[in-house]
Every structure is written in C-alpha cells, then in structure tokens.
Motif scaffolding. Sequence first.
Motif, PDB file in Angstrom:
ATOM      1  N   PHE A  73      32.245  42.659  49.858  1.00 40.46           N
ATOM      2  CA  PHE A  73      32.624  42.885  51.247  1.00 40.46           C
ATOM      3  C   PHE A  73      31.458  42.537  52.171  1.00 40.46           C
ATOM      4  N   PRO A  74      31.742  42.247  53.445  1.00 42.83           N
ATOM      5  CA  PRO A  74      30.651  41.969  54.391  1.00 42.83           C
ATOM      6  C   PRO A  74      29.727  43.171  54.523  1.00 42.83           C
ATOM      7  N   GLY A  75      28.450  42.891  54.785  1.00 41.44           N
ATOM      8  CA  GLY A  75      27.477  43.955  54.964  1.00 41.44           C
ATOM      9  C   GLY A  75      26.661  44.260  53.723  1.00 41.44           C
ATOM     10  N   GLY A  76      26.959  43.596  52.615  1.00 40.83           N
ATOM     11  CA  GLY A  76      26.223  43.823  51.372  1.00 40.83           C
ATOM     12  C   GLY A  76      24.969  42.964  51.288  1.00 40.83           C
ATOM     13  N   PRO A  77      24.285  43.009  50.135  1.00 42.52           N
ATOM     14  CA  PRO A  77      23.055  42.215  49.980  1.00 42.52           C
ATOM     15  C   PRO A  77      23.320  40.713  50.102  1.00 42.52           C
ATOM     16  N   ALA A  78      22.421  40.011  50.806  1.00 45.46           N
ATOM     17  CA  ALA A  78      22.587  38.568  51.005  1.00 45.46           C
ATOM     18  C   ALA A  78      22.562  37.808  49.676  1.00 45.46           C
ATOM     19  N   SER A  79      21.759  38.268  48.735  1.00 48.30           N
ATOM     20  CA  SER A  79      21.572  37.519  47.479  1.00 48.30           C
ATOM     21  C   SER A  79      22.827  37.461  46.622  1.00 48.30           C
ATOM     22  N   THR A  80      23.791  38.343  46.888  1.00 45.69           N
ATOM     23  CA  THR A  80      25.028  38.358  46.089  1.00 45.69           C
ATOM     24  C   THR A  80      26.270  38.143  46.951  1.00 45.69           C
ATOM     25  N   ASP A  81      26.079  37.699  48.200  1.00 41.53           N
ATOM     26  CA  ASP A  81      27.198  37.540  49.123  1.00 41.53           C
ATOM     27  C   ASP A  81      28.097  36.391  48.685  1.00 41.53           C
ATOM     28  N   GLY A  82      29.393  36.633  48.606  1.00 41.86           N
ATOM     29  CA  GLY A  82      30.331  35.579  48.236  1.00 41.86           C
ATOM     30  C   GLY A  82      31.390  36.092  47.280  1.00 41.86           C
ATOM     31  N   VAL A  83      32.063  35.173  46.620  1.00 39.71           N
ATOM     32  CA  VAL A  83      33.149  35.542  45.714  1.00 39.71           C
ATOM     33  C   VAL A  83      32.965  34.834  44.371  1.00 39.71           C
ATOM     34  N   VAL A  84      33.566  35.409  43.338  1.00 42.55           N
ATOM     35  CA  VAL A  84      33.513  34.866  41.990  1.00 42.55           C
ATOM     36  C   VAL A  84      34.953  34.680  41.510  1.00 42.55           C
ATOM     37  N   VAL A  85      35.261  33.530  40.947  1.00 40.04           N
ATOM     38  CA  VAL A  85      36.626  33.249  40.484  1.00 40.04           C
ATOM     39  C   VAL A  85      36.548  32.543  39.130  1.00 40.04           C
ATOM     40  N   GLY A  86      37.419  32.904  38.223  1.00 39.45           N
ATOM     41  CA  GLY A  86      37.487  32.235  36.927  1.00 39.45           C
ATOM     42  C   GLY A  86      38.015  30.813  37.078  1.00 39.45           C
ATOM     43  N   PRO A  87      37.544  29.871  36.241  1.00 38.05           N
ATOM     44  CA  PRO A  87      37.938  28.469  36.396  1.00 38.05           C
ATOM     45  C   PRO A  87      39.440  28.224  36.232  1.00 38.05           C
ATOM     46  N   GLN A  88      40.133  29.043  35.437  1.00 44.00           N
ATOM     47  CA  GLN A  88      41.582  28.853  35.243  1.00 44.00           C
ATOM     48  C   GLN A  88      42.390  29.299  36.445  1.00 44.00           C
ATOM     49  N   TYR A  89      41.740  29.993  37.399  1.00 46.49           N
ATOM     50  CA  TYR A  89      42.450  30.556  38.554  1.00 46.49           C
ATOM     51  C   TYR A  89      41.995  29.913  39.848  1.00 46.49           C
ATOM     52  N   PHE A  90      41.171  28.878  39.723  1.00 44.21           N
ATOM     53  CA  PHE A  90      40.558  28.245  40.893  1.00 44.21           C
ATOM     54  C   PHE A  90      41.250  26.923  41.171  1.00 44.21           C
ATOM     55  N   GLY A  91      41.830  26.781  42.363  1.00 41.24           N
ATOM     56  CA  GLY A  91      42.515  25.535  42.700  1.00 41.24           C
ATOM     57  C   GLY A  91      43.938  25.506  42.186  1.00 41.24           C
ATOM     58  N   SER A  92      44.583  24.363  42.394  1.00 35.11           N
ATOM     59  CA  SER A  92      45.999  24.236  42.038  1.00 35.11           C
ATOM     60  C   SER A  92      46.256  23.026  41.146  1.00 35.11           C
ATOM     61  N   THR A  93      45.192  22.412  40.633  1.00 33.44           N
ATOM     62  CA  THR A  93      45.361  21.300  39.701  1.00 33.44           C
ATOM     63  C   THR A  93      44.208  21.332  38.705  1.00 33.44           C
ATOM     64  N   GLY A  94      44.389  20.684  37.545  1.00 31.16           N
ATOM     65  CA  GLY A  94      43.328  20.658  36.542  1.00 31.16           C
ATOM     66  C   GLY A  94      43.457  21.809  35.557  1.00 31.16           C
ATOM     67  N   PHE A  95      42.344  22.483  35.278  1.00 29.55           N
ATOM     68  CA  PHE A  95      42.268  23.555  34.266  1.00 29.55           C
ATOM     69  C   PHE A  95      42.735  24.880  34.875  1.00 29.55           C
ATOM     70  N   VAL A  96      44.028  24.963  35.212  1.00 26.09           N
ATOM     71  CA  VAL A  96      44.571  26.187  35.814  1.00 26.09           C
ATOM     72  C   VAL A  96      45.700  26.744  34.946  1.00 26.09           C
ATOM     73  N   ALA A  97      45.894  28.058  35.038  1.00 24.85           N
ATOM     74  CA  ALA A  97      46.844  28.748  34.159  1.00 24.85           C
ATOM     75  C   ALA A  97      47.862  29.561  34.949  1.00 24.85           C
ATOM     76  N   ALA A  98      49.172  29.252  34.757  1.00 23.50           N
ATOM     77  CA  ALA A  98      50.249  30.020  35.381  1.00 23.50           C
ATOM     78  C   ALA A  98      50.211  31.463  34.858  1.00 23.50           C
ATOM     79  N   PRO A  99      50.598  32.451  35.692  1.00 25.19           N
ATOM     80  CA  PRO A  99      51.146  32.355  37.046  1.00 25.19           C
ATOM     81  C   PRO A  99      50.089  32.477  38.135  1.00 25.19           C
ATOM     82  N   PHE A 100      48.841  32.108  37.811  1.00 25.34           N
ATOM     83  CA  PHE A 100      47.746  32.208  38.805  1.00 25.34           C
ATOM     84  C   PHE A 100      47.155  30.823  39.049  1.00 25.34           C
ATOM     85  N   ASP A 101      48.056  29.844  39.185  1.00 27.31           N
ATOM     86  CA  ASP A 101      47.666  28.433  39.226  1.00 27.31           C
ATOM     87  C   ASP A 101      47.903  27.790  40.588  1.00 27.31           C
ATOM     88  N   GLU A 102      47.952  28.589  41.638  1.00 24.42           N
ATOM     89  CA  GLU A 102      48.162  28.015  42.971  1.00 24.42           C
ATOM     90  C   GLU A 102      47.011  28.317  43.924  1.00 24.42           C
TER      91      GLU A 102
END
Length: 241
Positions: free
Chosen positions: A118-147
């Motif tokens: 969430f906003p307001g946390g440490p700058a060094s860890t600011d952002g998001v983390v996503v598994g490669p099978q759930y990132f994007g809508s083409t390539g190495f993605v896995a239904a039902p989290f493939d959009e």
Amino acid sequence: GLGVINIPVVVHVIYSNSQENISDAQIASQIAVLNDDFNATNSDVSQVPSEFAGVVADSDINFTLAQTIRVSSTRTSWGTRDEMKFSSNGGSDVVSPSTHLNIWVCNIGGGILGYAQFPGGPASTDGVVVGPQYFGSTGFVAAPFDEGRTTTHEVGHYLNLRHIWGDGRCRQDDFVADTPSSDGPNYGCPSYPTVNCRSNDMTMNYMDYVNDACMYMFSEGQKVRMRALFASGGPRAAFLN
Ligand code: ARG
Ligand code: ZN
Ligand code: CA
C-alpha cells in the motif's frame, strides 16, 4: 482536476527457467490490460449490470513501459517477504519508486497470484509482485487468471484500494461508498445478483477475488480514492512532476 495521470512502469523479470523469462509480448499485453482496465476501455465492461453501470469509472490513469530488467536466478520460489526486491538476495533492486511503478514478475509459490504494498510504505519495497503465469494475457499464462487482472487488482492496492468486503464482516468498510458492503470474497464466476449484507455484491469489481473473466470494473468512489494519492502533498504526488 489532475487530468490524465501517467505511470511509467519498471518490470523486473526474475526467472529460474525459460518459461518464467516471459516475452516482451507478454509484458506488452499486461501494459495494454492496465490501460484498458484503468480507463474503462476493456471490452467486457459492457457486462456490468445496470444496477452498477452508473458508477463504472474511467480512472484516467495511463501506464507506459519504461524499462524491463531480467535477472536469472536458481531460486524457484520467492514467497511474500519482499526478498525478490533486493539484488543482495539474487533479486532486483527497486528503480525510482517515487516516480515509477515497479512490478516484480517471479514465482511467489504457495498458490499466491500476486501481492502489493500500500502507499506510504518503505520506498525500497514499493510496488507489486505477480507470478509469471498470471501476468499479461498472452504467452506463459494460466486460466482462469490469464487476462492480466491479477496485476490490475494488485495495482489497485498499490493505489490504496482495499478489497470490496473490507477484509471483514458486513460493517467493515473498504472506505468507498459506492461499493456495496459484503462479508467476504467471492470466487469463480458468480451469477448476478449475489446477495450478502442485504445488498447485491459488486462481484465484477477488480478488488474482489473472482476469475479474471468475471471482473471488469472499478467504481467512481474507487477512482476518487486512487487519484487522491497524486494530489499535492499526497504519497504519490511526485508522479505528476
Ligand atoms: N492477492 C490475490 C491473490 O494472490 C490476487 C487475486 C487476483 N484475482 C484475480 N482474479 N486475478 O490471491
Ligand atoms: Zn487483494
Ligand atoms: Ca463500500
């Protein structure tokens, strides 16, 4: 108003095999999904039931890919303790977090699709983390989290949104007035209406836990909450400099 807000994105791909080293096309597909979902230009927005159609939000937030960083590692799962965010651990250090959204794409493990700070946390860890099978809508993605909606959901958290059930029972708030109260997450692809806490759940909101194909809106109240971060003095105001 603040006008259109532009968010440059740094994608860190941390991989232990060639599938996890996702393609540039897969990364581009995720940026396109973010632009559609945060501007209500997603084709499935037409499925929003009439009860909620009046509060569908065009958040006027745009995303551009600024940099892709690729790091090879022997580590096959990274957990949720931010270890991927440090090169000293074999991960990749955050880049300019006050002016850039950092996304680490790596296998988290434990069936976890993604997580966010969430906003307001440490700058060094600011952002998001996503598994490669759930990132994007083409390539190495896995239904039902493939959009690409896992990233939409996690960027919602990064922009201060809570789950629509407020992570508690009926009276626990998500601090957004136009998302009806609920008492827990919905999963799969719920039919409309799904009633909890004496109102119809906005199950199609990106901040529920339904399948990617079954989430297709942010609300006007969520838009106000997200954009407030960028106002003068707010925790993400530097993006507008
Ligand atoms: N933080 C949630 C999890 O890892 C993400 C849920 C995303 N939902 C989705 N339909 N893509 O479980
Ligand atoms: Zn969440
Ligand atoms: Ca609410």
